[in-house]
Design a protein around this motif. Structure first.
Motif: not given
Length: 891
Positions: A286-292, A260-276
């Motif tokens: 990026v279409m529905g502005r949701s994340s998992e 589902d995650v490719s260069a032309n898909s509506p998904y954007f993937r990152i690695v994140k180290l959060d504040q906690n």
């Protein structure tokens, strides 16, 4: 009607002109700013938030507008502004330049030929790219999210991908030694206390420098190889730790729904180290502005060190309550726990003084509680009592508590910071004790002891006083008797009794990264009184021992403690205790007893390479020699580029290469190691090493660098090929057409004539000559009896000759050596002009060998370099004769 027609006819031209004048007056264009959403900007550009306020501070965009460079605030209500790269559709900040120094609205960012600089509102620079960049021509924002500075030929001079913050995007490499650092909050991008660090064998999470999770611990992580890690990268299929010159997967985490995650898909993937302190891979729609969260570590939130603040107990994935004998601080809203007993307080900040002048009391934790760092750190000391463990903590102002194992007598310390308490995840007998300070008692235990002693009773009861005095006298007599016995025992074992002091030995406990400290009696029993000697080196003798748990160890007794002995010892335990690699001997612990120093290593069953290669039976086969060469190269490559600081071994030789079962090879003896930070030049003031492996720069006052180890490695490689010492005489027939590979075993000719019969040669020179003639089988150990191919010998010979170039900058790095041996890097071609010095080495070797035979004296001095008497175009330095002691340094 006619009079009114004229103004009407001018209307199409007048109004646009008036509008243009009005726009120019009210909204002047910024100097060199250019239009918004352009993918590149030329030098001599200035920007500020106020100049681009209608576009949220954006002034540069990637080609497809996926990313923008902005000067903006992290939250609308915040007055702190940052220069950032932002993913537009998800509104995610993926990089920030000045996260620790926010700016005001009027602050400026300037791009000049010298680089990129951010100024505060008073005009002072607070962040910039390196100031020594070549001439910068332009700045580009790539579609990957990478901000780059280019020169006039489009060569990359600087890129934001090399300086990650708390986010990685797809394709961005996080290299060994680099880290992600958490932010304090969503609105404050300043660096927090959590880090995600790429190590040589794994990736790990840290809180205030202490590990609390490793990537390999997760059940979805699979280790494919044991190659040293070079970098971590996220792509459309998963998360990978890569090694082997970028060709081998070391650890991988395959993510679900990767299609589902490719260069032309509506998904954007990152690695994140959060504040906690949570590390996660996040997939954003990026279409529905949701994340998992596709992946998170650790999976149990209770493993995060500060999840329940100080001394809070974490249960059920994040439910918090104070540990027994503690409650939430009623005077503050910090969420920290403090002692329930109001007469006690937690230790304050450490000001360098010990706490032995203050009353210390330890509050016991429940037996089902543990601390996160205990599973990631070795005990500071073994085989001690609980009181001894607590005393070590009491006299150390940085110690905030201890965890003690009654079975092994192991003492773990909580240093500098104390976080949350967790329920035990494994069966361990460790019990925790939190250090507190008794308020209002300035002299601590000593005062309490004095005030409680019944002095009046002794005075009023003379008989009691006599009894007390008698008991004290007996105790003093027994103590002196024991000391006399210990002194006698010390003299029998050759120990220095007079040089010890409690304070002097105790200093070793505070060394950062200290390995296990063994009691001397444990080592004496393990080695049977130091009876079985298995080796000796420049700084000590090695004995075989067996610990109580059945583990075989090698105990090195440091015997050459001169003026630098203590420094060398501290260096060795500080360096080796922190590093772990499959091709480096592991330091299991140390012992400091009555002025003596011992190092406890893992035991290598086959001993050193020199024994196996030069004297061993059966003969070491070619494939084993190749694995030894490769393993040694990997170990040195780790020392040079895989550690936090560059480590130069300075004494690479077969005696310091140890072998174990199943062809394991490990480098030992770091007593000569030198630690170099990137800022240091690498110059040493004393010569170190062993004759025969010393690089020419030792003799020319040139800089000593990692290339010095490369030279020594090349000499070892030649000995692996031949199966003999490079300096042991061999004969070389002048019949160039001959192919008798056994001629090196012919007795050397005393005449050493190069014109008749045979002549003595120096093996590295012989290797050079045979390389020039492409006669590689002449160089192979004749004991192999044709069990090796010419191309295999050629490979090692070419690598070895490249390593022994006279000019250090022509030698390959050890990482490149590994690549050449593995086949990932093309073989280097030896440079003849940088190997001619071997001809002079060979000449002096022949002269010295003949002279030694004639003189029959072990004191003969070997002249390594000397300007030849015959005409030569070479410009080598002239050296007088140097003794082996001068060449090798103190041994």
């Amino acid at each position: 009607m006619g009079s009114s027609a004229a103004p009407s006819s001018c209307h199409p031209l007048l109004f646009p002109l008036l509008f243009l004048i009005w726009a120019v007056v009210l909204f002047p264009s910024p100097t060199g700013a250019g239009p918004v959403s352009v993918p590149s900007i030329s030098a001599n550009f200035t920007a500020s938030y106020l100049q681009f306020i209608d576009n949220s501070g954006a002034f540069l965009a990637s080609q497809n507008s996926s990313f923008q460079a902005r000067i903006t605030n992290a939250k609308p209500e915040s007055t702190s502004f940052y220069f950032v790269i932002i993913h537009v559709d998800s509104n995610t900040i993926v990089w920030s330049a000045n996260r620790n120094q926010p700016i005001a609205k009027s602050s400026e960012l300037r791009l000049t030929a010298n680089g990129l600089t951010l100024y505060n509102d008073t005009g002072h620079p607070i962040w910039s790219t390196p100031r020594n960049l070549p001439s910068v021509s332009s700045m580009h924002l790539l579609e990957s999210g990478n901000l780059v500075l280019l020169d006039g030929r489009n060569n990359t001079l600087w890129e934001s991908f090399d300086f990650p913050t708390d986010v990685l995007v797809v394709g961005q490499k996080l290299r060994v030694g680099k880290s992600l650092v958490s932010s304090l909050s969503d609105g404050d991008l300043s660096e927090g206390s959590y880090r995600f660090v790429i190590g040589y064998n794994d990736a790990m999470l840290q809180w205030n420098g202490m590990n609390y999770w490793k990537l390999s611990m997760d059940k979805r992580a699979f280790r494919d190889t044991n190659f040293p890690v070079e970098y971590m990268v996220l792509n459309f299929t998963g998360l990978y730790l890569i090694g082997g010159n970028g060709l081998q997967i070391v650890i991988k985490v395959i993510l679900d729904d990767s299609s589902d995650v490719s260069a032309n898909s509506p998904y954007f993937r990152i690695v994140k180290l959060d504040q906690n302190g949570m590390f996660s891979v996040v997939k954003i729609n990026v279409m529905g502005r949701s994340s998992e969260q596709e992946f998170r570590g650790p999976t149990d939130s209770c493993q995060i060190p500060f999840i329940c603040r100080r001394l809070g107990v974490c249960t059920n994935g994040g439910s918090c309550q104070c540990a027994p004998a503690f409650h939430y601080d009623p005077n503050m809203n910090s969420g920290d726990c403090v002692p329930t007993d109001g007469s006690l307080a937690l230790p304050g900040s450490c000001n360098g003084s010990s706490s032995n002048s203050t009353a210390v009391k330890y509050l016991t934790l429940r037996n089902d509680l543990d601390y996160f760092s205990n599973d990631f750190a070795d005990p500071v000391v073994h085989d001690v009592s609980l009181s001894a463990c607590q005393n070590l903590c009491s006299i150390n102002c940085s110690c905030l508590g201890v965890f003690y194992s009654q079975v092994s007598g192991s003492c773990y310390m909580v240093m500098n910071y104390i976080g949350s308490i967790m329920i035990k995840s494994s069966s361990t007998d460790r019990l925790g004790y939190i250090k507190t300070i008794a308020l209002g008692v300035p002299n601590g235990y000593s005062q309490k002891t004095k005030s409680d002693f019944p002095v009046v009773a002794v005075i009023l009861l003379p008989s009691s006083g006599v009894i007390v005095i008698a008991l004290v006298a007996i105790l003093i007599w027994l103590r002196r008797r024991r000391r006399r016995w210990e002194k006698f025992a010390d003299s029998k074992l050759g120990r220095d009794y007079s040089s010890s002091s409690a304070e002097g030995e105790m200093e070793f406990v505070s060394i950062p990264g200290l390995p296990i400290r063994f009691d001397f009696k444990v080592l004496a029993v393990a080695t049977g009184g130091f009876k079985t000697q298995i080796g000796s080196g420049g700084f000590g003798t090695v004995y075989k021992g067996t610990l109580r748990d059945g583990t075989d160890v090698a105990v090195k007794k440091i015997t050459c403690l001169g003026s630098q002995g203590k420094r060398e010892f501290l260096t060795e335990i500080a360096v080796i205790g922190k590093i772990h690699h499959v091709n480096l001997v592991k330091l299991k612990g140390f012992c400091a007893y009555r002025g003596q120093r011992f190092l406890v290593y893992e035991y290598m069953s086959r001993g050193s390479l020199d024994r196996t290669l030069f004297h061993g039976e059966p003969v070491l086969q070619w494939n084993e020699r190749y694995e030894i060469a490769l393993g040694t190269a990997r170990g040195l490559a780790y020392l040079h580029s895989g550690c936090e600081h560059k480590i130069i071994h300075c004494d690479v030789k077969p005696e310091n290469i140890l072998l174990h079962d199943k062809s394991q090879v490990k480098i030992s003896d770091f007593g000569l190691s030198k630690l170099l930070s990137p800022e240091q030049s690498g110059l040493f003031t004393t010569m170190r090493g062993t004759r025969g492996y010393l690089a020419p720069e030792w003799l020319t006052s040139s800089a000593i660098s990692d290339k010095t180890d490369v030279y020594s490695y090349g000499m070892v490689l030649l000995e692996l090929i031949r199966g003999k010492k490079n300096s042991s005489p061999q004969t070389h027939s002048n019949n160039s057409s001959g192919t008798d590979s056994n001629r090196e075993n012919v007795a050397p000719s005393s005449s050493s004539s190069g014109e008749s019969g045979n002549r003595l040669v120096y093996f590295p020179l012989f290797a050079l000559e045979m390389h020039e003639e492409r006669r590689y089988m002449e160089l192979a150990d004749p004991r192999l009896m044709g069990q090796v191919r010419s191309e295999d010998v050629e490979k090692l010979v070419r690598v070895a000759l490249c390593c022994v170039h006279e000019e250090p900058n022509l030698r390959p790095s050890m990482s490149n050596v590994v690549g050449m041996l593995e086949g990932g890097v093309p073989l280097g071609e030896p440079r003849m002009e940088s190997l001619n010095f071997l001809r002079f080495y060979g000449r002096r070797f022949t002269e010295a060998s003949t002279l030694k035979e004639n003189m029959n004296s072990e004191q003969n001095q070997l002249m390594l370099y000397r300007q030849p008497t015959t005409n030569s175009n070479s410009s080598y330095n002239s050296f007088s004769y140097m003794s082996s002691q001068q060449v090798s340094g103190p041994r």
